[in-house]
Every structure is written in C-alpha cells, then in structure tokens.
Design a protein around this motif. Structure first.
Motif, PDB file in Angstrom:
ATOM      1  N   ILE A 138      -9.213  -1.154  -2.266  1.00  0.00           N
ATOM      2  CA  ILE A 138      -8.695  -0.166  -3.211  1.00  0.00           C
ATOM      3  C   ILE A 138      -8.454   1.168  -2.511  1.00  0.00           C
ATOM      4  O   ILE A 138      -9.318   1.675  -1.794  1.00  0.00           O
ATOM      5  CB  ILE A 138      -9.679   0.037  -4.380  1.00  0.00           C
ATOM      6  CG1 ILE A 138      -9.919  -1.285  -5.100  1.00  0.00           C
ATOM      7  CG2 ILE A 138      -9.164   1.107  -5.336  1.00  0.00           C
ATOM      8  CD1 ILE A 138      -8.680  -1.878  -5.713  1.00  0.00           C
ATOM      9  N   PRO A 184      -7.643   4.526  -4.173  1.00  0.00           N
ATOM     10  CA  PRO A 184      -7.516   5.037  -5.541  1.00  0.00           C
ATOM     11  C   PRO A 184      -6.783   6.352  -5.700  1.00  0.00           C
ATOM     12  O   PRO A 184      -6.401   6.717  -6.811  1.00  0.00           O
ATOM     13  CB  PRO A 184      -8.971   5.195  -5.973  1.00  0.00           C
ATOM     14  CG  PRO A 184      -9.698   5.495  -4.706  1.00  0.00           C
ATOM     15  CD  PRO A 184      -8.994   4.716  -3.625  1.00  0.00           C
ATOM     16  N   SER A 211     -11.522  -6.600  -9.571  1.00  0.00           N
ATOM     17  CA  SER A 211     -10.121  -6.422  -9.195  1.00  0.00           C
ATOM     18  C   SER A 211      -9.200  -6.844 -10.336  1.00  0.00           C
ATOM     19  O   SER A 211      -8.292  -6.112 -10.731  1.00  0.00           O
ATOM     20  CB  SER A 211      -9.799  -7.240  -7.939  1.00  0.00           C
ATOM     21  OG  SER A 211     -10.586  -6.819  -6.829  1.00  0.00           O
ATOM     22  N   TYR A 251      -0.854  -4.537  -6.130  1.00  0.00           N
ATOM     23  CA  TYR A 251      -2.186  -5.129  -6.004  1.00  0.00           C
ATOM     24  C   TYR A 251      -2.166  -6.621  -6.321  1.00  0.00           C
ATOM     25  O   TYR A 251      -2.911  -7.405  -5.718  1.00  0.00           O
ATOM     26  CB  TYR A 251      -3.171  -4.410  -6.922  1.00  0.00           C
ATOM     27  CG  TYR A 251      -3.763  -3.139  -6.358  1.00  0.00           C
ATOM     28  CD1 TYR A 251      -4.301  -3.101  -5.067  1.00  0.00           C
ATOM     29  CD2 TYR A 251      -3.806  -1.969  -7.116  1.00  0.00           C
ATOM     30  CE1 TYR A 251      -4.854  -1.941  -4.549  1.00  0.00           C
ATOM     31  CE2 TYR A 251      -4.363  -0.796  -6.606  1.00  0.00           C
ATOM     32  CZ  TYR A 251      -4.889  -0.795  -5.323  1.00  0.00           C
ATOM     33  OH  TYR A 251      -5.443   0.359  -4.810  1.00  0.00           O
ATOM     34  N   TYR A 289       0.820  -1.216   0.000  1.00  0.00           N
ATOM     35  CA  TYR A 289       0.000   0.000   0.000  1.00  0.00           C
ATOM     36  C   TYR A 289       0.853   1.264   0.000  1.00  0.00           C
ATOM     37  O   TYR A 289       0.407   2.326  -0.462  1.00  0.00           O
ATOM     38  CB  TYR A 289      -0.995  -0.027   1.152  1.00  0.00           C
ATOM     39  CG  TYR A 289      -2.198  -0.872   0.805  1.00  0.00           C
ATOM     40  CD1 TYR A 289      -3.099  -0.452  -0.175  1.00  0.00           C
ATOM     41  CD2 TYR A 289      -2.406  -2.108   1.402  1.00  0.00           C
ATOM     42  CE1 TYR A 289      -4.187  -1.236  -0.532  1.00  0.00           C
ATOM     43  CE2 TYR A 289      -3.485  -2.897   1.048  1.00  0.00           C
ATOM     44  CZ  TYR A 289      -4.371  -2.458   0.076  1.00  0.00           C
ATOM     45  OH  TYR A 289      -5.442  -3.233  -0.297  1.00  0.00           O
TER      46      TYR A 289
END
Length: 436
Positions: free
Chosen positions: A154, A156, A172, A130, A89
């Motif tokens: 998510i 974004p 996804s 991801y 992340y």
C-alpha cells in the motif's frame, strides 16, 4: 483539456510537483488515458496458456522479464523494474494526488457533480490499479486464511517520503470494496466517455472482485446490477471479419476502456492450437478473433481496443460470464445457462446456434468456464482464472512448455503463480518478499 496540467504531467513523481488546484485540472489529470491512467498489466498474458512462441522467437526476446515469465522462472526481472508494477503505482500516485487535493476544494451546489465525479474517478482508478496488482503480486484469495496471507503493498499518500507497507489479503480486498462502494455513489450511471469510470464500471469491478473471493452471491448481485444499467452486446454477425482489426475502439460492449503494454512477445506469439480448435465452425469468434500467418499458424486479431494492443478493460461479455457462473454456483443452473445462451446467441452465425439446456450443475459449470475462456481470450483474465480455479476445482491445471528442448512445468498450487515483488521495492520499503 490537458493544458491545465501539462506541466504537472511532464514531471516525475520523484520530483517537486506543481499541484493542480482546480477541479477541471484534476479531471484532466485523470484523463491521461494514453500514457498513464488507462493502462493494465500484461505480463500475465505471457505466463498464461493462451499463447506460444517458437524457440527462435524466445531466444530473440531482449526483455528478461518476458523470457522469464514465459518459463515461470523464480527470478523474473533480473534487477529491472517492469511496467506491470510501475504503471499501477503511478496510477495510484496520481489518484492519491487528486484525492489529497480535493480536500482543499470546497464542494458546493455549483461544483458538486464535478467534485463527486473527480473523487469517484480517483477512487476507481486507484482500486483498478490495486486490483490488477493483487492478481499478480499477491496470492490467490482463500476465505479460510485470507487474514493470515500477505496482500497488497500500500502507498496511501502522494508523499514520496512515506514508506509503503503491506497489509493482509483480507484487508486488501476489504479496502478495495470499500473504495468502490464509495465511488458507486459518486459516479454517473451513464457511460459518457468509455475511458472514464462510471457506475456500471464500478459494479462490474465489484463483481470481478467477489468472484475471485468466492462470494458468488455478491458476484451475482453486482453483475446483475451492472447489466441493469448497461447490457449492450455486439452481434458478431454485424462485425466484418475480413478487417485486420474487426472491432472498433470504444465499441458498444466496452464499459471501461484500458489497454496493456506492447510487449515484444505479442508481435510473434501464436494462439494455442488446442484453444483455437475449441471454436466450432459456425462460432463467429473463430473468424473475428484469429487470422492465419504464412506458416499456417493462428494469430490473434480480436482486440477490443480498436488497435494493435490487447484490451485490459471491462466489457459486458465478461459481466454476462460472471452472472452465468455465479448463478450456477448459487444453485440456479437454468438461469445461469439462460445468460450464457443469451450471450452466445450473439457470437454464432445467425440461425446456427443451439442453446445449451438440461445440464446438471457440474456440466453447466464446465461449459460456462470453457466458454469464458473462449470468449475472453487475451483479456488478461486467464491468469487469475487459472489461479482461482486451481484452488477450488477438482481438476486443477498444470501448465507445461518445452523451450529449447527443456521442459518447464508450473504445477497447480505453485507459489510461482504469484509474481515476486521487485527487489528494489523490498529494499527501500523493508517488505516481505513473495515466496517463489
């Protein structure tokens, strides 16, 4: 290169940021290989069936996540965050910063190549992050109900005030593929720096995704396109097995370089003896991948990172295995075995390899999957292979360990093949937790 955004890198995402406003600085941000952008999760290696540790070594682990992942506990983190969630992340955050800032930099004839490369790289890094997350924190892909299963969490935008949200597993994968297709048209064909994305890296990642989606026509297509652009294979006869680390950093097979966290578990872990015994005497991987400790136990040394850290990137041997498996599943058994033989010829002592021929599709597939396990040992891929193969195989694999006299079992199809989302993320973003 890094001086232009040094102050930015020293700030945490939760604080006010000095945002780079030049293409060169955005590129430098993405070039933070060692601490941010080229790191992959590694907890799946602890949970897989490639390594084992003694009871004493298990009891001495001071990281709760390592202990709990090893025995497939329902509660893994005990309230702490783990790098396997945080690092991807963070990569997504920086990628979003770059993509957001690019909107303020006009693309023109003078800067178009760099502008395209920066955008393509940010899309690739975000997708790679991801992709790693989806193999840990989302269920395995099922084409029949992927639109009903919860997929990725998510984030974004780079705005930390924007809440994260969940989308379906189907959505996804569609998002990841769309971003990679855009990146494919922006990145260079040539691999100039192995720590940076390229067209071969994009094609290989597409092939990996389609393999997990059971779209074997597409996995074959993109793996072959990758090999068309980059097909370097090391001849293991030319690699010195007497070295403590036989494979150099950025070796010829590496398409995209990435490494895994240095979990304490790895320092004492031994190779599953059943796996070690599956390598035949003239298979050079036996000497290049493993060494023996004072107790006569087999220890891994075949890092493609060129250092004492596990390789989590993309290399051509993986792409050859994808082609071989995909071709057999697509009814092209002889062609699939040809790709397997071309790869294995470089892995065996010169003059000793006997090609595998004249197998029916089932035996060919079994052979390819066995060789895939042996060839990609400790690359972080075994966990996702067990997940996907347990769903489609007629011989699913249960995992079992005995620790401190107690037997632990992870049955094929168990929801514990999906790691839980950290509780703090559930609370802050009002997410739905994975069932355990």
């Amino acid at each position: 290169m890094m001086q232009g955004c040094e102050e930015f890198l020293n700030e945490k995402p939760q604080k006010s940021l000095l945002i780079p406003d030049k293409l060169e600085d955005l590129q430098a941000l993405l070039d933070d290989e060692l601490t941010t952008m080229n790191l992959n999760p590694g907890i799946q290696v602890i949970a897989s069936d490639e390594l084992w540790i003694s009871d004493g070594e298990f009891n001495s682990l001071n990281n709760a996540a390592e202990r709990n992942a090893y025995i497939w506990a329902s509660e893994v983190y005990e309230g702490f965050l783990i790098p396997d969630w945080e690092n991807p992340y963070e990569q997504i955050f920086y990628s979003n910063v770059v993509l957001d800032q690019l909107e303020n930099i006009e693309r023109n004839e003078t800067n178009r190549l760099l502008h395209d490369a920066v955008r393509g790289s940010a899309l690739f890094y975000r997708t790679m992050a991801y992709t790693n997350l989806i193999q840990l924190f989302a269920p395995e892909y099922d084409p029949l109900n992927a639109d009903e299963l919860i997929g990725l969490v998510i984030k974004p935008t780079p705005n930390i005030e924007d809440k994260a949200f969940q989308i379906s597993l189907k959505a996804s994968y569609e998002m990841l593929i769309a971003d990679l297709m855009e990146a494919l048209n922006l990145l260079p064909q040539e691999i100039v720096y192995k720590s940076r994305p390229s067209q071969p890296a994009v094609l290989a990642l597409l092939a990996r995704l389609y393999l997990n989606m059971e779209d074997f026509a597409k996995s074959e297509e993109y793996a072959l396109r990758c090999i068309d652009l980059y097909n370097n294979l090391l001849d293991y006869n030319d690699v010195n097995s007497s070295l403590a680390i036989p494979f150099p950093r950025f070796n010829d097979e590496v398409i995209f370089h990435s490494s895994m966290p240095s979990y304490g578990f790895y320092r004492t872990a031994k190779i599953n003896i059943e796996l070690y015994n599956s390598y035949e005497e003239n298979d050079l991987r036996r000497q290049l991948f493993f060494t023996t400790n004072a107790a006569g136990e087999r220890i891994f040394k075949g890092w493609y990172t060129g250092q004492n850290r596990l390789f989590g990137g993309i290399a051509t041997d993986e792409v050859y295995f994808i082609v071989a498996e995909s071709k057999v599943r697509n009814g092209k058994t002889a062609e699939g075995l040809e790709y397997l033989n071309n790869l294995l010829l470089t892995r065996w002592k010169e003059g000793t390899f006997e090609p595998t021929v004249s197998l029916d599709s089932q035996e060919a597939l079994k052979t390819i999957l066995e060789e895939r396990r042996k060839g990609l040992v400790l690359r972080g891929l075994r966990w996702q292979d067990i997940r996907r193969l347990n769903r489609i195989s007629d011989q699913p694999l249960d995992l079992k360990r005995i620790v401190n006299g107690q037997e632990y079992m992870l049955e094929a199809g168990s929801s514990r093949f999906t790691f839980p989302i950290p509780d703090i993320e559930i609370e802050v973003n009002n997410l739905i937790q994975n069932e355990r």
